[in-house]
Write a protein that holds these residues in place. Structure first.
Motif, PDB file in Angstrom:
ATOM      1  N   THR A 281      32.830  99.160  -1.553  1.00 20.09           N
ATOM      2  CA  THR A 281      31.964  99.961  -2.415  1.00 20.09           C
ATOM      3  C   THR A 281      30.708  99.154  -2.704  1.00 20.09           C
ATOM      4  N   ALA A 282      29.537  99.786  -2.540  1.00 15.24           N
ATOM      5  CA  ALA A 282      28.256  99.130  -2.795  1.00 15.24           C
ATOM      6  C   ALA A 282      27.339 100.110  -3.491  1.00 15.24           C
ATOM      7  N   ILE A 283      26.395  99.573  -4.253  1.00 16.11           N
ATOM      8  CA  ILE A 283      25.409 100.408  -4.927  1.00 16.11           C
ATOM      9  C   ILE A 283      24.023  99.850  -4.639  1.00 16.11           C
ATOM     10  N   VAL A 284      23.091 100.746  -4.328  1.00 13.06           N
ATOM     11  CA  VAL A 284      21.707 100.378  -4.013  1.00 13.06           C
ATOM     12  C   VAL A 284      20.820 100.979  -5.096  1.00 13.06           C
ATOM     13  N   PHE A 285      20.059 100.138  -5.794  1.00 17.64           N
ATOM     14  CA  PHE A 285      19.217 100.591  -6.889  1.00 17.64           C
ATOM     15  C   PHE A 285      17.782 100.805  -6.408  1.00 17.64           C
ATOM     16  N   CYS A 286      17.232 101.974  -6.757  1.00 14.17           N
ATOM     17  CA  CYS A 286      15.829 102.298  -6.473  1.00 14.17           C
ATOM     18  C   CYS A 286      15.116 102.586  -7.790  1.00 14.17           C
ATOM     19  N   SER A 287      13.793 102.526  -7.760  1.00  8.61           N
ATOM     20  CA  SER A 287      13.030 102.717  -8.996  1.00  8.61           C
ATOM     21  C   SER A 287      12.704 104.176  -9.270  1.00  8.61           C
ATOM     22  N   THR A 288      12.698 105.041  -8.245  1.00  8.31           N
ATOM     23  CA  THR A 288      12.308 106.438  -8.427  1.00  8.31           C
ATOM     24  C   THR A 288      13.318 107.365  -7.754  1.00  8.31           C
ATOM     25  N   ARG A 289      13.283 108.642  -8.164  1.00  7.75           N
ATOM     26  CA  ARG A 289      14.147 109.633  -7.533  1.00  7.75           C
ATOM     27  C   ARG A 289      13.739 109.863  -6.079  1.00  7.75           C
ATOM     28  N   ALA A 290      12.421 109.844  -5.823  1.00  2.00           N
ATOM     29  CA  ALA A 290      11.958 110.045  -4.442  1.00  2.00           C
ATOM     30  C   ALA A 290      12.496 108.954  -3.524  1.00  2.00           C
ATOM     31  N   ALA A 291      12.527 107.703  -3.999  1.00 10.39           N
ATOM     32  CA  ALA A 291      13.071 106.613  -3.182  1.00 10.39           C
ATOM     33  C   ALA A 291      14.561 106.808  -2.936  1.00 10.39           C
ATOM     34  N   VAL A 292      15.280 107.328  -3.935  1.00 11.69           N
ATOM     35  CA  VAL A 292      16.713 107.605  -3.760  1.00 11.69           C
ATOM     36  C   VAL A 292      16.917 108.641  -2.666  1.00 11.69           C
ATOM     37  N   ASN A 293      16.162 109.736  -2.723  1.00 10.24           N
ATOM     38  CA  ASN A 293      16.309 110.789  -1.713  1.00 10.24           C
ATOM     39  C   ASN A 293      15.951 110.285  -0.321  1.00 10.24           C
ATOM     40  N   HIS A 294      14.903 109.455  -0.240  1.00  8.67           N
ATOM     41  CA  HIS A 294      14.466 108.944   1.064  1.00  8.67           C
ATOM     42  C   HIS A 294      15.545 108.050   1.682  1.00  8.67           C
ATOM     43  N   LEU A 295      16.065 107.099   0.913  1.00  9.92           N
ATOM     44  CA  LEU A 295      17.083 106.193   1.462  1.00  9.92           C
ATOM     45  C   LEU A 295      18.376 106.937   1.783  1.00  9.92           C
TER      46      LEU A 295
END
Length: 602
Positions: free
Chosen positions: A217-231
């Motif tokens: 299990t891993a978690i990747v943190f992004c600063s914005t919702r757009a970055a979350v959707n892109h990754l």
């Protein structure tokens, strides 16, 4: 929290993330709620309210308390944003001993008289510092002022800044300050790694880190919702079992995402800071900071998702070369010493895959009796070597190929020394590579050719290694590649008669080094008006369109005697020329009807 001196006291507790604060306040409020009894009576108005900053954390606290109070018969209700408020209201009408919720939804129920807190015995603020950071101060003050004065108030937080101390002084009575010993050693079970990458390699570095560690299990943190959707979209394309967690999702979607992580259907969660606040995922061994956090406290809270309850974890910061100083400030502010390194390369990822293959428990299992006949048939038909090769291929097809990364420097070279070194590198000829042959590849800058995917393509199709590829010179429509002379025959034999790599890309051998100074021939000059009649007159003179008409320059001129004459204005083709002096009239703008009358009246 089991100290008898704390049974009837308020408490302000600070402890590192993942140290068991939920169980701590569950145990601390039990004597107040149960008193001398071992089970709860009939549920009516709530005896305790627990306030959490996010929906996920509130639901997680509810699950923990249901487990903790299972033998007491406690009725525990949740009130969180994003859920059906009518269902929550019906639950509250039936009665509850403990209510867990977010500040905004609890305030809504109180204002609508759906939640009666007049008989409260305990109020718990979980992650109090985060609730203030998210702007819930007014909601918290409203709930605390509506609650009875004679109550216990327990505040739990990872840190206690000045705002939390002020809130505690205002709403707590002689609170006991509890600071755990482990807080002084922030996250001793977490290994911090700062990985330097080129700006364009950020996504590739994240993918290689996930492939290298292969954490359950891993978690990747992004600063914005757009970055979350892109990754999320990019990793889905690479066959990674991934889910997204951001504020734009409905509560049902967020619950499904967390459940997929808990039951193993997804392995990677890509989330924003707020959405992942306080969540506890089982077996979370790896945290990746795809975007650097805004402050040191956020870095600690993100990293605190791993290394919980004595487990070891890894927190990895992806640091573009332009943001190294920011990363150092964040680590210094958090009191963390990180290991600076490069991300795992493609070769390192493949070597790690081989190590995992050799250590796979399936190789240690005993052969079952029902398998003996098929094993014997396979060995006799194909042989042990072919069977081993097939096993390796099947193992590797489960994983996507790692990415080639651009190498970057880890240090801060002196500017003058760096400039001198770069200049010397430009001036010095390439002598260490040895004898070589140049080839032309039929892609260039116009086709978005890049060495990081061109080199692996040459190695795969040409039976080469990176050490046998020398200089690369990128042009507009082609790329010149230097190949070691000892491996030219192998390279050409691997490409075949058509000399083709992939995607229709062809290779051509050059007779010598490429001429990089050659420029294309200039295009011949072309007149703008090819149909205009030409003669031998000097440039600037004008040839009239009508035969027999006097020629004229563009402005006034003098005759042979030197007297000035007015300029003749050119007329239309079928009209006579007229004199400018006679035709000149003062310009007057055309007026709208009625304008003069209005001006006169004024």
């Amino acid at each position: 929290m089991l100290d008898p001196a704390l049974i009837y006291s308020d408490a302000l507790v600070s402890a590192q993330t993942g140290s068991g604060k939920t169980v701590a306040f569950g145990l601390a409020m039990a004597p107040t709620l149960l008193e001398e009894s071992e089970v709860f009576g009939r549920a009516a108005t709530p005896d305790a309210v627990i306030i959490a900053p996010t929906r996920e954390l509130a639901l997680q606290v509810k699950r923990e308390l249901e487990w903790l109070y299972e033998e007491t018969g406690a009725v525990i209700a949740s009130c969180v944003g994003g859920m059906d408020i009518r269902t929550e209201r019906r639950t509250l009408e039936r009665g509850a001993h403990i209510v867990v919720g977010t500040p905004g939804r609890l305030c809504d129920h109180i204002r609508r008289n759906a939640l009666d807190i007049s008989a409260l015995k305990v109020v718990v603020l979980d992650e109090a510092d985060e609730m203030l950071d998210l702007g819930f101060r007014e909601d918290l003050e409203f709930i605390l002022e509506e609650a009875p004065v004679e109550r216990r108030t327990l505040m739990f937080s990872a840190t206690v800044p000045a705002a939390i101390a002020k809130l505690a002084k205002q709403y707590q009575r002689d609170a006991i300050r509890i600071k755990t010993e482990s807080e002084r050693k922030q996250h001793v079970d977490i290994e911090y790694r700062a990985l330097m990458v080129a700006g364009s390699d950020r996504e590739h570095a994240i993918f290689n880190v996930l492939r290298y560690y292969e954490a359950p299990t891993a978690i990747v943190f992004c600063s914005t919702r757009a970055a979350v959707n892109h990754l999320t979209a990019r990793f889905n394309n690479r066959n990674v079992a991934v889910v997204a967690l951001s504020g734009e999702l409905s509560q049902t979607e967020r619950n499904h995402a967390l459940q997929a992580m808990r039951d193993g259907r997804a392995r990677v969660c890509i989330a924003t800071d707020v959405a992942a606040r306080g969540i506890d995922l089982p077996g979370l061994d790896l945290v990746i900071h795809a975007d650097l956090p805004t402050n040191s406290e956020t870095l600690l809270h993100r990293s605190g998702r791993t290394g919980r309850a004595g487990r070891k974890g890894i927190s990895t910061l992806i640091v573009p070369t332009s943001q190294r100083r920011k990363a150092e400030r964040l680590l210094g502010g958090a009191g963390i010493t990180a290991v600076w390194a490069h991300p795992p390369s493609a070769d390192e990822v493949l070597r790690r895959d081989d190590e995992r293959l050799l250590a796979d428990p399936i190789l240690q299992e005993e052969t079952r009796e029902e398998e003996q006949a098929l094993i014997q048939t396979l060995v006799e038909t194909h042989g042990a070597d072919k069977l081993a090769a097939a096993f390796i291929r099947l193992y590797r097809t489960k994983h996507s190929a790692p990415e080639e990364l651009i190498e970057v420097s880890l240090g801060y070279p002196d500017r003058k020394a760096r400039a001198e070194g770069e200049g010397a590198a430009r001036r010095a000829p390439r002598e260490s590579f040895g004898p070589s042959v140049w080839f032309s590849v039929s892609v260039g800058r116009k086709q978005n050719a890049e060495p990081r995917w061109l080199i692996p393509m040459l190695c795969r199709n040409g039976n080469l290694s990176k050490a046998e590829i020398g200089a690369i010179r990128m042009q507009a429509d082609e790329t010149f590649v230097e190949i070691a002379a000892d491996h030219v025959d192998t390279f050409m034999q691997a490409l075949g008669k058509n000399m083709t790599l992939e995607r229709g890309i062809t290779v051509r051998q050059l007779e010598g080094p490429p001429d990089l100074t050659r420029r294309s021939e200039p295009k011949p000059y072309r007149k703008k008006f090819d149909d205009r009649p030409s003669d031998d007159r000097p440039r600037g003179e004008y040839r009239g369109r009508e035969e027999g008409r006097d020629e004229r320059p563009s402005r006034g001129y003098r005759d042979d005697q030197g007297s000035a004459k007015p300029r003749k204005r050119a007329s239309h083709a079928d009209g006579p020329a007229r004199d400018d002096a006679a035709a000149a009239k003062p310009f007057r703008k055309k007026e709208k009807p009625g304008k003069r009358e209005r001006d006169t009246r004024r």
